[in-house]
Design a protein around this motif. Structure first.
Motif, PDB file in Angstrom:
ATOM      1  N   GLY A  76       0.781  -1.233   0.000  1.00 26.32           N
ATOM      2  CA  GLY A  76       0.000   0.000   0.000  1.00 26.32           C
ATOM      3  C   GLY A  76       0.806   1.273   0.000  1.00 26.32           C
ATOM      4  N   GLY A  77       2.039   1.224  -0.499  1.00 30.23           N
ATOM      5  CA  GLY A  77       2.841   2.435  -0.609  1.00 30.23           C
ATOM      6  C   GLY A  77       2.318   3.356  -1.701  1.00 30.23           C
ATOM      7  N   GLN A  78       2.727   4.620  -1.645  1.00 25.94           N
ATOM      8  CA  GLN A  78       2.299   5.572  -2.671  1.00 25.94           C
ATOM      9  C   GLN A  78       2.843   5.195  -4.040  1.00 25.94           C
ATOM     10  N   ALA A  79       3.976   4.507  -4.070  1.00 22.77           N
ATOM     11  CA  ALA A  79       4.538   4.044  -5.341  1.00 22.77           C
ATOM     12  C   ALA A  79       4.099   2.617  -5.646  1.00 22.77           C
ATOM     13  N   GLN A  80       3.151   2.098  -4.850  1.00 26.05           N
ATOM     14  CA  GLN A  80       2.659   0.733  -5.049  1.00 26.05           C
ATOM     15  C   GLN A  80       1.166   0.781  -5.407  1.00 26.05           C
ATOM     16  N   ASP A  81       0.305   0.191  -4.595  1.00 23.54           N
ATOM     17  CA  ASP A  81      -1.101   0.058  -4.987  1.00 23.54           C
ATOM     18  C   ASP A  81      -2.058   1.010  -4.273  1.00 23.54           C
ATOM     19  N   PHE A  82      -1.537   1.936  -3.470  1.00 25.53           N
ATOM     20  CA  PHE A  82      -2.420   2.792  -2.678  1.00 25.53           C
ATOM     21  C   PHE A  82      -3.354   3.631  -3.540  1.00 25.53           C
ATOM     22  N   HIS A  83      -2.823   4.267  -4.568  1.00 27.43           N
ATOM     23  CA  HIS A  83      -3.640   5.202  -5.340  1.00 27.43           C
ATOM     24  C   HIS A  83      -4.771   4.501  -6.085  1.00 27.43           C
ATOM     25  N   HIS A  84      -4.489   3.358  -6.682  1.00 28.00           N
ATOM     26  CA  HIS A  84      -5.555   2.770  -7.501  1.00 28.00           C
ATOM     27  C   HIS A  84      -6.602   2.053  -6.650  1.00 28.00           C
ATOM     28  N   ILE A  85      -6.238   1.529  -5.484  1.00 24.26           N
ATOM     29  CA  ILE A  85      -7.256   0.900  -4.644  1.00 24.26           C
ATOM     30  C   ILE A  85      -8.055   1.958  -3.885  1.00 24.26           C
ATOM     31  N   SER A  86      -7.426   3.015  -3.412  1.00 21.63           N
ATOM     32  CA  SER A  86      -8.187   4.098  -2.789  1.00 21.63           C
ATOM     33  C   SER A  86      -9.098   4.757  -3.823  1.00 21.63           C
ATOM     34  N   GLY A  87      -8.659   4.764  -5.086  1.00 13.92           N
ATOM     35  CA  GLY A  87      -9.527   5.283  -6.151  1.00 13.92           C
ATOM     36  C   GLY A  87     -10.779   4.437  -6.333  1.00 13.92           C
ATOM     37  N   LEU A  88     -10.653   3.116  -6.175  1.00 16.56           N
ATOM     38  CA  LEU A  88     -11.826   2.257  -6.260  1.00 16.56           C
ATOM     39  C   LEU A  88     -12.785   2.527  -5.104  1.00 16.56           C
ATOM     40  N   ALA A  89     -12.219   2.778  -3.912  1.00 16.32           N
ATOM     41  CA  ALA A  89     -13.067   3.118  -2.769  1.00 16.32           C
ATOM     42  C   ALA A  89     -13.792   4.434  -3.019  1.00 16.32           C
ATOM     43  N   GLN A  90     -13.102   5.403  -3.619  1.00 15.41           N
ATOM     44  CA  GLN A  90     -13.750   6.670  -3.952  1.00 15.41           C
ATOM     45  C   GLN A  90     -14.847   6.466  -4.996  1.00 15.41           C
ATOM     46  N   LEU A  91     -14.571   5.616  -5.983  1.00 14.87           N
ATOM     47  CA  LEU A  91     -15.575   5.330  -7.006  1.00 14.87           C
ATOM     48  C   LEU A  91     -16.826   4.738  -6.375  1.00 14.87           C
ATOM     49  N   GLY A  92     -16.641   3.807  -5.430  1.00 10.29           N
ATOM     50  CA  GLY A  92     -17.793   3.228  -4.757  1.00 10.29           C
ATOM     51  C   GLY A  92     -18.584   4.250  -3.987  1.00 10.29           C
ATOM     52  N   THR A  93     -17.880   5.233  -3.414  1.00  6.27           N
ATOM     53  CA  THR A  93     -18.550   6.285  -2.655  1.00  6.27           C
ATOM     54  C   THR A  93     -19.364   7.195  -3.560  1.00  6.27           C
ATOM     55  N   ILE A  94     -18.756   7.689  -4.630  1.00  5.53           N
ATOM     56  CA  ILE A  94     -19.445   8.672  -5.462  1.00  5.53           C
ATOM     57  C   ILE A  94     -20.529   8.037  -6.323  1.00  5.53           C
ATOM     58  N   SER A  95     -20.412   6.729  -6.594  1.00  2.00           N
ATOM     59  CA  SER A  95     -21.441   6.052  -7.387  1.00  2.00           C
ATOM     60  C   SER A  95     -22.506   5.406  -6.517  1.00  2.00           C
ATOM     61  N   GLY A  96     -22.255   5.341  -5.212  1.00  3.46           N
ATOM     62  CA  GLY A  96     -23.224   4.744  -4.306  1.00  3.46           C
ATOM     63  C   GLY A  96     -23.287   3.232  -4.383  1.00  3.46           C
ATOM     64  N   THR A  97     -22.237   2.607  -4.928  1.00  6.77           N
ATOM     65  CA  THR A  97     -22.258   1.142  -5.074  1.00  6.77           C
ATOM     66  C   THR A  97     -21.621   0.424  -3.896  1.00  6.77           C
ATOM     67  N   THR A  98     -20.906   1.149  -3.037  1.00  6.01           N
ATOM     68  CA  THR A  98     -20.323   0.536  -1.849  1.00  6.01           C
ATOM     69  C   THR A  98     -20.536   1.448  -0.647  1.00  6.01           C
ATOM     70  N   ARG A  99     -20.434   0.847   0.532  1.00  7.11           N
ATOM     71  CA  ARG A  99     -20.405   1.652   1.742  1.00  7.11           C
ATOM     72  C   ARG A  99     -19.099   2.438   1.796  1.00  7.11           C
ATOM     73  N   ASP A 100     -19.121   3.527   2.522  1.00  9.43           N
ATOM     74  CA  ASP A 100     -17.890   4.284   2.721  1.00  9.43           C
ATOM     75  C   ASP A 100     -16.934   3.487   3.602  1.00  9.43           C
ATOM     76  N   VAL A 101     -15.677   3.465   3.221  1.00  9.07           N
ATOM     77  CA  VAL A 101     -14.650   2.750   3.988  1.00  9.07           C
ATOM     78  C   VAL A 101     -13.421   3.635   4.121  1.00  9.07           C
ATOM     79  N   ILE A 102     -12.601   3.306   5.095  1.00 10.90           N
ATOM     80  CA  ILE A 102     -11.265   3.888   5.221  1.00 10.90           C
ATOM     81  C   ILE A 102     -10.282   2.915   4.581  1.00 10.90           C
ATOM     82  N   VAL A 103      -9.376   3.428   3.766  1.00 16.81           N
ATOM     83  CA  VAL A 103      -8.334   2.589   3.164  1.00 16.81           C
ATOM     84  C   VAL A 103      -7.006   2.910   3.831  1.00 16.81           C
ATOM     85  N   VAL A 104      -6.363   1.884   4.375  1.00 20.78           N
ATOM     86  CA  VAL A 104      -5.047   2.037   4.998  1.00 20.78           C
ATOM     87  C   VAL A 104      -4.041   1.246   4.176  1.00 20.78           C
ATOM     88  N   GLY A 105      -3.159   1.954   3.510  1.00 25.55           N
ATOM     89  CA  GLY A 105      -2.132   1.312   2.696  1.00 25.55           C
ATOM     90  C   GLY A 105      -0.873   1.074   3.511  1.00 25.55           C
TER      91      GLY A 105
END
Length: 289
Positions: free
Chosen positions: A84-113
């Motif tokens: 979950g480093g910034q140079a690893q997978d943090f940005h694209h997985i946190s982006g999926l969490a944001q997508l779920g939030t703005i589209s209403g397809t997932t509950r809001d979550v905290i992502v810890v990389g």
């Protein structure tokens, strides 16, 4: 006598000259000095250098919060992201969490990389294979990294953020191997496990065949495991097949197993689409929200 329309046309050379002048003016406007505007940073989360007694130094920890976090006192599930480093997978997985939030397809979550430094040291279980030991001399300290997660990272997050107690562990490839091992050895550590194309070929697939501990979670509450693999085939697929056959013997009351093979995806393309599917299933938004 009325002149014809053609008698009023400008000479061709004059038309060409006017066109060139207009073009030069356009070029000049394009290459004019840019407007001076000061940039501002795009901040998507918070990053910590977490002091670690396990590792004797700081470790990179990155946190993404849903937009609603600052609007009240609600508590949130936490997705613990391996690699979950910034140079690893943090940005694209946190982006999926944001997508779920703005589209209403997932509950809001905290992502810890949780960043990894030496992946085979931190994510791979010990091997007795001489070739692997020679090739990766630092391998096999997954138990140490798991202790770091459970004894240092989780308490740090719980103390600083409004967490609900519901947790997920997510990883791909070697991190997926770590997810599977954590489920098999410490099933109470997390509520949900997501292993994408786990490197179960490691150590000749011994983890998938290991007779103990039992593959079923204890009956103190259900756990979920979302498992997927791409077109890797070979001993990687064989090990996944062995593991899935064992897990399918578990009562649904202890393990909600989802096995979703994706032969249309390669090892390098599978993570993003499968992680999105897994988040939508595990943290599906209740109807009406």
């Amino acid at each position: 006598m009325t002149r014809s329309a053609t008698s009023f046309r400008a000479p061709a050379s004059k038309v060409v000259a006017l066109s060139i002048i207009s073009w030069l003016g356009l070029v000049a406007s394009v290459h004019a000095a840019p407007v001076e505007v000061d940039p501002s940073p795009i901040v998507i989360g918070q990053s910590y250098a977490l002091p670690s007694s396990t590792y004797g130094g700081p470790r990179e920890l990155n946190v993404w919060l849903p937009p609603s976090y600052g609007e009240g006192s609600k508590r949130y599930p936490v997705v613990y992201l391996l690699d979950g480093g910034q140079a690893q997978d943090f940005h694209h997985i946190s982006g999926l969490a944001q997508l779920g939030t703005i589209s209403g397809t997932t509950r809001d979550v905290i992502v810890v990389g949780v960043a990894s430094v030496d992946r085979r040291n931190e994510l791979a279980l010990p091997t007795s294979n001489p070739k692997l030991i020679e090739t990766y001399p630092t391998q096999g300290q997954s138990a140490r990294f798991r202790r770091f997660l459970l004894e240092e990272v989780q308490p740090f997050v719980r103390a600083r953020y409004r967490t609900s107690g519901e947790t997920a562990l997510v990883g791909e490839s070697l991190a997926g191997l770590f997810v599977v091992e954590t489920y098999l050895t410490s099933p109470k550590a997390f509520d949900h496990y997501v292993a994408v194309s786990p490197s179960l070929w490691w150590d000749g697939g011994q983890l998938a065949r290991r007779p103990t501990p039992r593959p079923c979670a204890p009956a103190d509450g259900p756990r979920s495991l979302y498992l997927s693999i791409g077109d890797e085939g070979g001993e990687m697929q064989a090990a996944v097949d062995t593991l899935v056959a064992r897990l399918r013997q578990c009562p649904v009351s202890t393990l909600a197993l989802t096995y979703s093979p994706r032969p249309d995806q390669s090892h390098s393309t599978i993570y993003h689409p499968v992680a999105l599917d897994a988040l939508r299933q595990i943290f599906s938004a209740p109807e009406g929200e």
